[in-house]
Design a protein around this motif. Sequence first.
Motif, PDB file in Angstrom:
ATOM      1  N   ASP A   1      17.001  36.927 112.902  1.00  0.00           N
ATOM      2  CA  ASP A   1      15.463  37.443 113.210  1.00  0.00           C
ATOM      3  C   ASP A   1      14.637  36.454 112.706  1.00  0.00           C
ATOM      4  N   ALA A   2      15.094  35.076 112.478  1.00  0.00           N
ATOM      5  CA  ALA A   2      13.994  34.464 112.274  1.00  0.00           C
ATOM      6  C   ALA A   2      13.492  33.472 113.304  1.00  0.00           C
ATOM      7  N   ALA A   3      12.141  33.007 112.975  1.00  0.00           N
ATOM      8  CA  ALA A   3      11.655  32.263 114.294  1.00  0.00           C
ATOM      9  C   ALA A   3      12.341  30.783 114.210  1.00  0.00           C
ATOM     10  N   SER A   4      13.064  30.302 113.196  1.00  0.00           N
ATOM     11  CA  SER A   4      13.790  28.830 113.328  1.00  0.00           C
ATOM     12  C   SER A   4      14.924  29.110 112.615  1.00  0.00           C
TER      13      SER A   4
ATOM     14  N   ALA B  81       4.220  36.885 103.515  1.00  0.00           N
ATOM     15  CA  ALA B  81       3.355  37.739 104.485  1.00  0.00           C
ATOM     16  C   ALA B  81       4.303  38.630 105.359  1.00  0.00           C
ATOM     17  N   ARG B  82       3.824  39.542 105.860  1.00  0.00           N
ATOM     18  CA  ARG B  82       4.637  40.220 107.128  1.00  0.00           C
ATOM     19  C   ARG B  82       3.630  41.073 107.833  1.00  0.00           C
ATOM     20  N   ALA B  83       3.973  41.225 109.141  1.00  0.00           N
ATOM     21  CA  ALA B  83       3.197  42.104 110.062  1.00  0.00           C
ATOM     22  C   ALA B  83       3.771  43.449 110.355  1.00  0.00           C
ATOM     23  N   VAL B  84       3.021  44.460 110.117  1.00  0.00           N
ATOM     24  CA  VAL B  84       3.521  45.862 110.343  1.00  0.00           C
ATOM     25  C   VAL B  84       2.590  46.612 111.113  1.00  0.00           C
ATOM     26  N   LEU B  85       3.358  47.535 111.880  1.00  0.00           N
ATOM     27  CA  LEU B  85       2.184  48.577 112.774  1.00  0.00           C
ATOM     28  C   LEU B  85       1.983  49.998 111.758  1.00  0.00           C
ATOM     29  N   GLU B  86       1.001  50.441 111.738  1.00  0.00           N
ATOM     30  CA  GLU B  86       0.680  51.511 110.940  1.00  0.00           C
ATOM     31  C   GLU B  86      -0.360  52.316 112.025  1.00  0.00           C
ATOM     32  N   ASN B  87       0.171  53.331 112.323  1.00  0.00           N
ATOM     33  CA  ASN B  87      -0.635  54.152 113.367  1.00  0.00           C
ATOM     34  C   ASN B  87      -1.069  53.272 114.525  1.00  0.00           C
TER      35      ASN B  87
ATOM     36  N   ARG C 207      10.648  37.332 107.413  1.00  0.00           N
ATOM     37  CA  ARG C 207      11.380  36.115 107.872  1.00  0.00           C
ATOM     38  C   ARG C 207      10.710  35.333 108.952  1.00  0.00           C
ATOM     39  N   THR C 208       9.924  36.346 109.630  1.00  0.00           N
ATOM     40  CA  THR C 208       9.390  36.083 111.008  1.00  0.00           C
ATOM     41  C   THR C 208       7.980  35.463 110.977  1.00  0.00           C
ATOM     42  N   SER C 209       7.624  34.572 112.038  1.00  0.00           N
ATOM     43  CA  SER C 209       6.441  33.832 111.892  1.00  0.00           C
ATOM     44  C   SER C 209       5.384  34.776 112.274  1.00  0.00           C
ATOM     45  N   ILE C 210       4.048  34.740 111.777  1.00  0.00           N
ATOM     46  CA  ILE C 210       2.953  35.223 112.113  1.00  0.00           C
ATOM     47  C   ILE C 210       1.710  34.276 112.506  1.00  0.00           C
ATOM     48  N   TYR C 211       1.465  34.424 113.876  1.00  0.00           N
ATOM     49  CA  TYR C 211       0.378  33.535 114.238  1.00  0.00           C
ATOM     50  C   TYR C 211      -1.031  33.811 114.327  1.00  0.00           C
ATOM     51  N   SER C 212      -1.117  34.968 113.809  1.00  0.00           N
ATOM     52  CA  SER C 212      -2.680  35.611 113.483  1.00  0.00           C
ATOM     53  C   SER C 212      -3.081  35.216 112.192  1.00  0.00           C
ATOM     54  N   ASP C 213      -4.424  35.104 112.052  1.00  0.00           N
ATOM     55  CA  ASP C 213      -5.197  34.684 110.787  1.00  0.00           C
ATOM     56  C   ASP C 213      -5.277  35.860 110.049  1.00  0.00           C
TER      57      ASP C 213
ATOM     58  N   ARG D 194       8.229  47.667 115.678  1.00  0.00           N
ATOM     59  CA  ARG D 194       8.166  46.457 114.922  1.00  0.00           C
ATOM     60  C   ARG D 194       7.852  45.328 116.185  1.00  0.00           C
ATOM     61  N   LEU D 195       6.978  44.532 115.527  1.00  0.00           N
ATOM     62  CA  LEU D 195       6.656  43.302 116.514  1.00  0.00           C
ATOM     63  C   LEU D 195       7.138  42.133 115.847  1.00  0.00           C
ATOM     64  N   TYR D 196       7.761  41.057 116.825  1.00  0.00           N
ATOM     65  CA  TYR D 196       7.941  39.850 116.474  1.00  0.00           C
ATOM     66  C   TYR D 196       7.357  38.748 117.164  1.00  0.00           C
ATOM     67  N   TYR D 197       6.313  38.192 116.546  1.00  0.00           N
ATOM     68  CA  TYR D 197       5.595  37.124 117.422  1.00  0.00           C
ATOM     69  C   TYR D 197       6.664  36.198 118.189  1.00  0.00           C
TER      70      TYR D 197
END
Length: 786
Positions: free
Chosen positions: A461-464, A487-493, A513-519, A596-599
């Motif tokens: 599931d890694a971006a690289s 850091a990680r991205a999660v969805l809450e509600n 392990r996945t990339s986050i492209y949002s600041d 779950r969202l993977y950029y």
Amino acid sequence: MCADSRVNHTIHDANRVAIIGGTFSGNKGAAAMLESAIANLRHRSPRPLVFDVITVYPKRDRQIELPEDVRIVPAPPVKLVLLLPFFALCYAVLRFLHIPPGFLLAFPPLRSIVEASAVLDVSGISYVDGREPMLVYNIACNIPALLVGIPLIKLSQALGPFRRPVNNLAARFILRRIDTIFARGSETHEFLRQLGLTNISPAADLAFILNEHQPIPPPPIDRYPGLAGKELIVGVSPSEVLARLYSRRDKDLVAVLTEVLDTLHERTGAHIVIMAHSMLGPESRSRNNDYHICRKLYENMRHRSHATLIVDDLSASELRSLISLCRCFIACRFHSMISSLCAGVPPIVLAWSHKYHEVMNDFGLDTFVFDIARTDPGELLARSTEIISDPEPLKGSIGSALPNVIASAESQIEYTAGIVCRTKTRSRAGATARKLYREYYMGRFGGTFLGYSANAGVRDDAASGGLVSALIINRLRAGAITGAIAARAVLENGTLVFESDVCTDEQSVLDCRTSIYSDFNHARAVIRLLQERDGTFAVVALPCQWRMINSYLEKHPDLKRKLGLGIGLWCGHATDRRLIEDFLRIRGIDTGSVERLYYRKGHWRGETVIEYEDGRIETIPFKTGYGLLQNLYVDCKLRCFCCTDHFAVGSDVSFGDAWLRELKASPVKHSMAITFSDRGAEAIAGLAGECDAFIQEIDPTLAVDAQKRAVIWHTYGSAGRNRVGRLFGMHIRDCGISPRWNDYISAFLVLAAYKAYGSRLRPLLLRLPWPLPYLYMLGQKAFSNF
């Protein structure tokens, strides 16, 4: 299917491995080493391998059903000993003279070696005093790879002693030039050390891991009905080699074994199994053919009605399954001894070399080894009777020692996999990348590396290539860090939330392990977590975040001491979170039902992956979806327009994608790493040393080449945007670099798109068919890449 050199079969982007010194037919010890090397390397490698077996028995080996990734390369003795070294020498000379040597590759054995990522020598024993007739063969197996410059690895085998002048001279000349020699035991290791060699490492015989990934087949009782229902079986593997050595000392091996086996049957009622562990059939008389001595022993026995003769051409695993039926086994062949130990059957060993002693020593069974000089039928009988009457203590010794021996055998596979799985890349970058490196990075990089995690579960599931996750897990296991802040991205509600947290185990690392492209303000969260937690931590952050973190830590030494390893992520630019939210909305994705969202994940450019709570998975090509908008610099953060740090030079070690065209077809995505401190170099060395990743050092210009667009964005591009920004009412800080003429055009296209997507035209532009903005993006890139 029967795989051989005539089969027109290729495995896409497979690394080729040449194996010499072993065959599938004939000596089943050599076959066991060969099969084990192939099976274990195939299992260990994340990328496909093709094995070219350079064999002296091509006709026999072609009759064996082999996997499609195994190819038979014919090299009968005359070709192997005379032609192969000669052609290799010609190839080396022509290449030295800059004369194309390609026509010599019409000779298949040479082609296999030249095109291999490594040559593996699986000779069971080599460069031994008293075996001078075999010395020419030993040299012929080794010198071609050395001449053409291909790494040569001698997998676990016995070598030495080297007292005789000819053998000593040959060993000194050849062995010091080999990449690595795996010594099969302590005596071999000492012999090699006395030669002054340092390229040696201990490793148990490959046959100990023959069945690690291919189970032992059930004993073929149906083929040998005489074995059915027998509670007490004693096995024996006579050896033509040993018989010839006995005869030189006026001894008769067959007579000794006959007396022992007949008496054993009379005293214990044991059923005797005579098996050929090296087999070429009745038509051949060779040191590698035990057919005739097995038959002679069987015919000499008084109680042959209570014996089973096995002279079929069985595989090493089939022979091991038959040995497992025995209560005691008399081993005259070295690898029949190993099969006996693997099966937990205590062996009596008739030996002619130190190689038997050094293996049996590992199991505490050296007293059960009988050299030619001390072979006494009475003592053999006494020892055999001892085993038959009470085998359990010896089985216990075998069982307690076997795990360590297996781990030792596996160590050579770990090392060899790192060599054969090396990625073929250019030796250096193109002219533009070399110029960029000289102007902006020379003297700033430490080591530069290419690789990927050895664990497919880490890479999935890694971006690289999963190197960041592999490094953190490695540091956690080593106790070098308490945790890692990532850091990680999660969805809450239904709302996308970006979190900074401390990962303390493998699963929590993989969740990040996945990339986050949002600041978002990860740097502030890192500082807060360092203040709240006790321990030593690795920190994963972007270049600009490292500038803020380092600035704060310099003022707070107590917090700086908590930083165990700074890990940077190469960054083209950061994007406002507004872009991912608008992209998902325009795509009609209900974030309330998303789990779950993977950029970005997957091979090469990859895909944006949305996993729904009901189990559905939606994929959107990154190249024409979110990645396209991001590469147009839509919603780019203003600070990124003047940023000159792409490689996170404020970290100890930084990582990024390996965008090299030669890797595009690779089935495994790669990462690159650059070290900036001793601490970073030590971390990379630890990762490679524990075999948690396949890592190779590369020319530093290749890192610039792999990231050329992003590097230009941070250098010439930044200068161009400084000059052009005022046309759009933007103040972009001067980076002190002079732009080229094309950078003005590229900057204009970038800033025009940035302004347009931030205007009232945004809803329309976001809904344009992807080919239109894609063409615009190509214009941007074309002018920036001049």
